[in-house]
Design an enzyme around this catalytic site. Structure first.
Site, PDB file in Angstrom:
ATOM      1  N   GLY A   1       2.207  -2.558  12.523  1.00 47.86           N
ATOM      2  CA  GLY A   1       3.402  -1.842  12.122  1.00 47.86           C
ATOM      3  C   GLY A   1       3.796  -2.190  10.704  1.00 47.86           C
ATOM      4  CB  SER A   2       7.099  -2.213   9.122  1.00 44.37           C
ATOM      5  OG  SER A   2       7.422  -0.933   9.606  1.00 44.37           O
ATOM      6  CB  THR A   3       4.091  -7.034   9.665  1.00 47.98           C
ATOM      7  OG1 THR A   3       3.058  -6.507  10.513  1.00 47.98           O
ATOM      8  CG2 THR A   3       5.263  -7.459  10.523  1.00 47.98           C
ATOM      9  CG  PHE A   4      -0.990  -3.532   7.484  1.00 45.86           C
ATOM     10  CD1 PHE A   4      -1.766  -4.637   7.815  1.00 45.86           C
ATOM     11  CD2 PHE A   4      -1.552  -2.543   6.689  1.00 45.86           C
ATOM     12  CE1 PHE A   4      -3.064  -4.737   7.375  1.00 45.86           C
ATOM     13  CE2 PHE A   4      -2.865  -2.642   6.244  1.00 45.86           C
ATOM     14  CZ  PHE A   4      -3.613  -3.745   6.590  1.00 45.86           C
ATOM     15  CE  LYS A   5       6.409   0.566   6.244  1.00 40.32           C
ATOM     16  NZ  LYS A   5       7.744   0.781   6.827  1.00 40.32           N
TER      17      LYS A   5
END
Lengths: 363, 736
Positions: free
Chosen positions: B312-316
């Protein structure tokens, strides 16, 4: 008639050598069992050594007695009578045991069936030499022979000792064969014996088991097939060179009777193929020197006596070894000169002495 | 008459028998008898040859096969179990030990009455009577009755006095901390074979070499001669990078989040970014390695390394790192976020929560704008983008020593659809394990160098010598530069904004700057569609933000309840883990904090209230050496914190209930000072006018925890007042 003073030295050496070798191997094979049963590792060694000493004495005596004296009619029948009586005594006495093979005289046990072998061979030689020309005469030659052989065999069979009984019959047949009995009679007699053998086997469950075990040893490796199986394992694990003297592992209660019936297995395990072939070679030499002595005997009696003794020792050895190699059902017959057993050793050495005496007369 | 030749050529001798006839019949019989003689001799010779051939056959051709058979009946070897090497944490605390235990056997031949013996033993040993009786009626000389029983059971069986029953010493694996670090350690079977975890991965080294007693057996079966004896060699020990205390804190908080949100599972990985040393790694649900057989399959799985989830957004964070490193974006660059949705191909990507207009790139991360991340990622060539993703360790195993590691999921560029780059930019269409994400964040925390995460520090030979762990996983391995140090520092500053005024405020800590990123990934069902209502909540963070000492990644799989966002579910776990661990590690605070005490610290350190595992807290212990102290010039506040965390030390009794191992380890640290009262409370020292260093040392000597220190020259205020009774571990505050 001239008489060579020299006896056959090869034959002498072979017999004495086998006996001494046997004492050594018995010690190796029996030390652990002797320790367990009697608390002394030397128990069987000492007894066999005593038997060997007595046997050597008997052999020496026999060597210096002209074999023709044995073949005199009163001597033959006296010996036969004594043997028959001893067998009967063994049967009658000692009702406490299932097996009546021995006569106990204090610390000594005498096995009359071994002494009877001497009597049988003596009788056969005497009888065949006399009746050689009328060998096919049923009533004059064959019937008396059958009666004598039959009575000895029956007495031994009742002990019960099938193995020795079989040897008696075999010896009679072999000597009749040598004497030229017609093939027809031989086949008929052999057939009758085979029939009798079959009936006797079927009468005793343990014999049936032994035969079955012989045919399919893998079916029951811990039961009746156990002995033969263990013997084959002992022989095979000797390899070519053996595990070296004293190092048999199969003698540690895997082999049922490592010092008597299965002494050859221990020899083959400890001394390998080399030791096994040496034993076979010794009996081959015994055969060779024995038949040469017999064939050179100055008379028919000497010929049959020599052939009888030689065939007795060699055939018995072969049967014993064949059992240990899994080629015959278990019989319980000793290996001449090598197996533990005083009566057997003394009788064998006595016979050897007679054979050596014949060799002295041999041309 | 006495010519040479065989006797039948001659007239009969005078002795021996009747005179032979000389008629034609007799003459005819002569050659026949001669033939008979030859036949007999030939037959006997043939028989002897047959015997010789049989000997040769058995002794030469069949020898190898039959010799094996003979040896198998003649020889017996009894295997002597080696003792497995212990597994220790980085400070030498025992996590797995081997104990001598008793096993009960019988010699059925000596057991007189199998029926009554079976009846008496079965009730005591919880066995079935008919089964036991059957075993006792065996005619062998040795049967096991029950293996590895407790000393109490042994005593009671001994008291029965059943003849023929004996006891053998065996070695049993024991995990004194029970479920602590269960997934790391794994477990062992009845024969001391490693079944899972490090016990399995290092089984070859840890198990040791069995010894053996070589017997010559005889035909009776019993009597034996011992021929040869080899003693077993104990296995090597393992020294882990794991810190038992940190592991304990992590697991406590995992239990907390499990209780609060009832998720399907949860994992936490804490590592030291500079070396890749994993300090703690835990998964829920968990099992007790002392009773591995009873563990459900669900519990046996080490989700932190074996299972991958969409990050999810942690991958941003990775998207941003790639864009920054390649110079395609600047932290302060304003990005038009399309008022909430963007069409890529034929798909419309939306924001998760609020639509945004113009955001700086820093704000894109802080507010976790999908549109912003997609637009920035679109500036990268796919090959360039995937190069960074691979550089950060996604799509392949990290090489950690644990068995069953997953490589995660990452498609090659040729397999990408038109949507893939946009999806990956926001952490979809990619699967990562918690450990992979921790290692990737570790690279950013470590100024751009990816370090291989590892859990084994060294092997311990049975004589106590330390050996390198072996393999290319040692801490001395150089690591792999993924992005420039300056880029990493820029990104860390940006990620700090997440916890200050972004989605990750719940991860903020008093006294420490925190950087990190939240993530909330919708779960994919079997058909490949996103399932509404099922989420994976993430928080991946590092602390302190400028010089990270700790990277912690929290994953909560399918939290139940109204709150499921990473910032609501995972970020608080991060905070509750990070604060006590930072204090324990002696990491000095890097910003002014409030005097408010973190509840989690109070919960863990206080003597009142609910305590994990419901165990009694022992008296505060004097500080024990801690791995690393603060930077030069800083107070040795580690001592202070260690004093408080002594109570967390699982080996000091917290987790040691039930059958206590004799081998519980080194003598425990000496008790606190003589001033400790019976109820364990301590007098508060007067700290007035002390320097920071003096104050922390004084408190440490007293065994009192001080959670927050403000910077300043001298102590100006303290709470509680000097002389007041302080319960060990109770919070106190000192103001400068």
């Amino acid at each position: 008639m001239a008489r060579k003073l020299a006896f056959d030295k090869t034959l002498f050496t072979t017999g004495v050598g086998l006996t001494l070798f046997g004492v050594v191997m018995i010690y190796s094979a029996s030390a652990v069992i002797a320790m367990e049963r009697f608390g002394s590792a030397h128990y069987f060694l000492l007894r066999q050594a005593c038997a060997a000493a007595i046997g050597f004495g008997a052999m020496a005596a026999a060597m210096y007695v002209d074999y023709r004296r044995w073949l005199a009619r009163p001597v033959v029948y006296a010996v036969l009578l004594v043997a028959t009586l001893l067998l009967a005594v063994a049967l009658a006495a000692d009702r406490t045991h299932q097996v009546h093979r021995w006569i106990r005289l204090g610390p000594i046990q005498v096995q009359p069936s071994e002494i009877a072998k001497l009597a049988l061979v003596l009788f056969l030689a005497y009888h065949l030499a006399r009746k050689e020309d009328r060998i096919d005469d049923a009533t004059g030659t064959l019937l008396p022979l059958a009666v004598v052989v039959g009575q000895l065999t029956l007495l031994v069979y009742l002990q019960p000792d099938m193995g020795t009984a079989a040897i008696y019959v075999l010896l009679a047949i072999v000597l009749l064969f040598v004497a030229g009995l017609r093939w027809r009679y031989l086949l008929a007699g052999g057939g009758a014996c085979a029939l009798a053998l079959g009936i006797m086997i079927l009468q005793a469950p343990y014999r049936v088991r032994r035969v079955l075990a012989f045919m399919n040893p893998e079916d029951d490796p811990l039961g009746a097939g156990f002995q033969v199986r263990q013997s084959i394992l002992a022989v095979a694990s000797g390899g070519i060179h053996g595990t070296s003297l004293g190092e048999s592992r199969q003698k540690l209660f895997f082999l049922p009777e490592p010092h008597t019936d299965f002494i050859f297995s221990v020899i083959a395990e400890e001394l390998g193929l080399i030791g096994a072939l040496a034993v076979l070679l010794a009996f081959a030499v015994l055969l060779w020197r024995g038949v040469v002595a017999a064939a050179g005997a100055p008379d028919r009696g000497g010929y049959y006596l020599g052939m009888g003794i030689t065939c007795w020792l060699v055939l018995q050895a072969m049967m014993n070894i064949a059992v240990t190699l899994g080629m015959m059902p278990t019989k319980g017959i000793p290996l001449p000169f090598l197996s533990y057993g005083g009566s057997s050793l003394v009788a064998s050495l006595c016979a050897l002495g007679v054979l050596l005496n014949i060799s002295q007369h041999s041309s | 008459m006495r010519r040479r030749g065989l006797s039948w050529r001659r007239a009969p001798g005078r002795t021996g028998g009747a005179a032979r006839g000389r008629g034609a019949g007799a003459m005819a019989a002569l050659p026949a008898r001669r033939a008979r003689f030859a036949i007999l001799v030939a037959a006997i010779v043939a028989g002897l040859l047959a015997l010789a051939a049989r000997c040769a056959h058995l002794q030469v051709l069949k020898e190898p096969e039959l010799l094996d058979l003979a040896r198998s009946q003649q020889e017996r070897t009894i295997s002597l179990d080696p003792r497995r090497g212990p597994i220790l944490d980085r400070n030498g605390k025992e996590l797995a030990v081997s104990l001598d235990v008793d096993s009960i056997f019988a010699d059925p031949v000596e057991v007189g009455e199998p029926a009554s013996a079976a009846r008496r033993l079965a009730s005591l040993l919880d066995l079935r009577v008919p089964e036991l009786r059957e075993r006792l009626e065996n005619d062998r000389h040795f049967v096991w009755i029950k293996r590895k029983v407790t000393p109490d059971v042994k005593r009671r069986v001994e008291a029965l006095g059943v003849p023929g029953v004996g006891f053998a010493r065996e070695s049993r694996r024991y995990y004194p901390k029970r479920s602590l670090a269960a997934h790391l350690l794994g477990s062992c079977g009845m024969d001391n074979q490693g079944l899972a975890g490090l016990e399995y991965a290092f089984d070859g080294a840890v198990r040791g070499t069995p010894g053996r007693i070589f017997f010559l057996r005889d035909g009776h079966g019993g009597r034996v001669l011992e021929r040869d004896r080899t003693e077993p060699t104990a296995g090597s020990g393992l020294v882990l990078t794991i810190d038992e205390v940190i592991q304990y804190v992590v697991e406590r908080e995992l239990d907390g989040v499990m209780a609060a949100t009832a998720p399907a599972g949860a994992t936490v990985v804490a590592l030291r970014p500079r070396t890749g040393e994993v300090l703690a790694l835990a998964s829920r649900p968990v099992f007790d390695p002392n009773n591995y057989a009873a563990a459900r399959d669900e519990a046996q799985r080490n989700r932190a390394v074996s299972d991958y989830y969409e990050p999810g957004s942690t991958f941003k964070v990775i998207t941003a790192a790639a864009a920054l490193e390649s110079g395609r974006v600047h932290p302060d660059e304003v990005i038009w976020c399309e008022n909430g949705s963007i069409v890529v191909g034929r798909h419309r990507f939306k924001e998760d929560r609020l639509p945004y207009g113009n955001l700086t790139f820093t704000e894109v991360l802080a507010k976790s704008s999908n549109v912003g991340a997609i637009k920035v990622a679109a500036r990268l060539r796919p090959q360039e983008f995937i190069g960074f993703i691979r550089g950060f360790g996604f799509g392949r195993r990290t090489g950690v020593e644990l068995p069953g590691e997953s490589a995660g999921m990452l498609r090659d560029v040729p397999d990408w659809s038109g949507l893939s780059q946009a999806s990956i930019a926001m952490g979809q269409e990619i699967g990562a394990t918690t450990l992979q994400l921790a290692a990737a964040l570790g690279a950013i925390a470590n100024d751009g160098v990816w370090m291989r995460p590892h859990v084994v520090q060294a092997m311990l030979a049975p004589d106590g010598t330390r050996l390198p762990a072996g393999g290319a996983t040692g801490p001395e391995e150089g690591g792999r530069r993924v992005i420039a140090a300056a880029t990493a520092r820029t990104l860390r500053r940006m990620l700090q904004a997440v916890t200050v005024d972004g989605t990750g405020k719940a991860a903020a800590l008093p006294g420490f700057t925190v950087g990190g990123k939240t993530g909330t990934a919708q779960k994919i069902d079997g058909s490949g569609r996103y399932t509404p209502g099922k989420y994976v909540s993430w928080f991946a963070g590092f602390v302190p933000a400028d010089h990270p000492a700790l990277v912690i990644v929290v994953m909560v799989d399918e939290p139940k309840g109204p709150r499921f966002h990473g910032g609501d579910v995972a970020a608080p776990v991060f905070a509750r883990v990070a604060l006590p661990v930072l204090q324990y590690l002696g990491v000095p605070p890097d910003r002014e904090g409030s005097l408010v005490f973190d509840r989690s610290v109070q919960d863990s350190l206080g003597t009142d209230g609910e305590r994990p595992h419901g165990a009694a807290l022992p008296a505060v212990r004097r500080g024990r050496p801690v791995t690393r102290s603060g930077r030069p010039g800083m107070p040795r506040s580690d001592t202070v914190v260690a004093a408080s965390l002594g109570s967390l030390d699982p080996s000091s009794g917290l987790l040691r209930r039930g059958p206590a191992p004799e081998a519980a380890g080194a003598p425990q640290a000496a008790g606190a000072g003589a001033e400790a009262r019976a109820d364990g409370s301590l007098p508060m020292p007067d700290l007035g006018g002390m320097s920071l260093r003096q104050a922390s040392e004084t408190l440490a000597a007293a065994g009192i925890v001080c959670t927050t220190l403000r910077s300043g020259a001298r102590v100006t205020r303290q709470e509680p007042d000097p002389g007041a009774q302080v319960r060990p571990g109770a919070p106190c505050a000192v103001m400068f």
